[in-house]
Scaffold this motif. Structure first.
Motif, PDB file in Angstrom:
ATOM      1  N   VAL A 160     -24.218   4.532  12.236  1.00  0.00           N
ATOM      2  CA  VAL A 160     -25.432   4.308  11.451  1.00  0.00           C
ATOM      3  C   VAL A 160     -26.259   5.596  11.413  1.00  0.00           C
ATOM      4  CG1 VAL A 160     -27.596   3.011  11.318  1.00  0.00           C
ATOM      5  CG2 VAL A 160     -25.468   1.840  11.928  1.00  0.00           C
ATOM      6  N   GLU A 161     -26.375   6.258  12.552  1.00  0.00           N
ATOM      7  CA  GLU A 161     -27.138   7.500  12.640  1.00  0.00           C
ATOM      8  C   GLU A 161     -26.457   8.641  11.887  1.00  0.00           C
ATOM      9  OE1 GLU A 161     -26.188   5.598  15.147  1.00  0.00           O
ATOM     10  OE2 GLU A 161     -27.764   5.361  16.627  1.00  0.00           O
ATOM     11  N   GLY A 162     -25.125   8.595  11.838  1.00  0.00           N
ATOM     12  CA  GLY A 162     -24.379   9.649  11.174  1.00  0.00           C
ATOM     13  C   GLY A 162     -24.343  10.943  11.954  1.00  0.00           C
ATOM     14  N   ALA A 163     -24.418  10.840  13.280  1.00  0.00           N
ATOM     15  CA  ALA A 163     -24.482  12.035  14.120  1.00  0.00           C
ATOM     16  C   ALA A 163     -23.980  11.724  15.530  1.00  0.00           C
ATOM     17  CB  ALA A 163     -25.919  12.541  14.184  1.00  0.00           C
ATOM     18  N   ILE A 164     -23.810  12.784  16.299  1.00  0.00           N
ATOM     19  CA  ILE A 164     -23.447  12.641  17.710  1.00  0.00           C
ATOM     20  C   ILE A 164     -24.624  11.998  18.437  1.00  0.00           C
ATOM     21  CG2 ILE A 164     -22.928  13.900  19.837  1.00  0.00           C
ATOM     22  CD1 ILE A 164     -21.573  16.031  18.067  1.00  0.00           C
ATOM     23  N   VAL A 165     -24.313  11.044  19.306  1.00  0.00           N
ATOM     24  CA  VAL A 165     -25.341  10.372  20.099  1.00  0.00           C
ATOM     25  C   VAL A 165     -24.974  10.450  21.574  1.00  0.00           C
ATOM     26  CG1 VAL A 165     -26.037   8.799  18.251  1.00  0.00           C
ATOM     27  CG2 VAL A 165     -24.226   8.116  19.826  1.00  0.00           C
ATOM     28  N   GLY A 166     -25.970  10.323  22.425  1.00  0.00           N
ATOM     29  CA  GLY A 166     -25.752  10.380  23.860  1.00  0.00           C
ATOM     30  C   GLY A 166     -25.894   9.018  24.509  1.00  0.00           C
ATOM     31  N   PHE A 167     -25.198   8.854  25.624  1.00  0.00           N
ATOM     32  CA  PHE A 167     -25.288   7.640  26.427  1.00  0.00           C
ATOM     33  C   PHE A 167     -25.623   8.051  27.843  1.00  0.00           C
ATOM     34  CE2 PHE A 167     -23.279   5.951  22.784  1.00  0.00           C
ATOM     35  CZ  PHE A 167     -23.388   4.579  22.819  1.00  0.00           C
ATOM     36  N   GLN A 168     -26.450   7.231  28.515  1.00  0.00           N
ATOM     37  CA  GLN A 168     -26.943   7.573  29.841  1.00  0.00           C
ATOM     38  C   GLN A 168     -27.166   6.302  30.661  1.00  0.00           C
ATOM     39  OE1 GLN A 168     -31.105   9.198  30.227  1.00  0.00           O
ATOM     40  NE2 GLN A 168     -29.949  11.095  30.559  1.00  0.00           N
ATOM     41  N   THR A 169     -26.929   6.403  31.965  1.00  0.00           N
ATOM     42  CA  THR A 169     -27.209   5.275  32.856  1.00  0.00           C
ATOM     43  C   THR A 169     -28.718   5.173  33.071  1.00  0.00           C
ATOM     44  OG1 THR A 169     -27.118   6.560  34.898  1.00  0.00           O
ATOM     45  CG2 THR A 169     -25.031   5.628  34.107  1.00  0.00           C
ATOM     46  N   LYS A 170     -29.146   4.065  33.647  1.00  0.00           N
ATOM     47  CA  LYS A 170     -30.572   3.894  33.952  1.00  0.00           C
ATOM     48  C   LYS A 170     -31.043   4.929  34.966  1.00  0.00           C
ATOM     49  CE  LYS A 170     -30.645  -0.963  32.788  1.00  0.00           C
ATOM     50  NZ  LYS A 170     -30.706  -2.335  33.234  1.00  0.00           N
ATOM     51  N   GLU A 171     -30.104   5.468  35.748  1.00  0.00           N
ATOM     52  CA  GLU A 171     -30.426   6.488  36.749  1.00  0.00           C
ATOM     53  C   GLU A 171     -30.405   7.901  36.168  1.00  0.00           C
ATOM     54  OE1 GLU A 171     -29.385   2.806  38.255  1.00  0.00           O
ATOM     55  OE2 GLU A 171     -27.927   4.108  37.286  1.00  0.00           O
TER      56      GLU A 171
END
Length: 147
Positions: free
Chosen positions: A101-112
């Protein structure tokens, strides 16, 4: 044998993921560095996520459950760097996660605050629509969510 254009249906978006313009054709789709990555809707309007024509490339696993988040809104691609067309090889690779949807690279991260990277991504979570299971230490796993 791989093909010059790979099309994968994305029903939730009523669109298709299209990989095309390979730097070279390898034995499988997974080994072929595609240089154009697009999401195309039913009217054939395409949003380009990656255009590396004349350079490096990306590929996807043949098992779409490894590529797409369960909600089909995120995609893990294998980024191939140092593509050598003459020898049909590349120097290194790493993973990138694209938001369709964003059309770009996205990041993922833990709550920590631990980022999902090539070194720690295990798989998409079966229980959460767009969370990655990542390794956070010796025999420890955690969920990483969209930043």
């Amino acid at each position: 044998m791989s093909i010059e254009k790979v099309t994968i249906e994305i029903p939730v978006l009523k669109a298709q993921l299209v990989l095309s313009n390979p730097a070279y054709l390898a034995d499988t789709v997974e080994e072929t560095p595609y240089q154009l990555l697009q999401v195309c809707n039913e009217q054939r309007h395409c949003q380009t996520l990656l255009d590396e024509r004349g350079g490096d490339g990306v590929s996807v696993a043949s098992d779409t459950s490894l590529n797409f988040s369960p909600d089909h809104l995120y995609l893990i691609v294998l980024r191939m760097v140092g593509v050598d067309v003459m020898t049909k090889k590349y120097k290194k690779h790493y993973y990138e996660v694209y938001g369709l949807v964003e059309g770009a690279i996205v990041g993922f991260q833990t709550k920590e605050g631990i980022n999902a990277t090539t070194d720690n991504i295990l798989q998409w979570s079966d229980q959460y629509p767009h969370a990655l299971e990542i390794s956070v230490g010796r025999k420890k796993q955690a969920l990483a969510y969209r930043k």
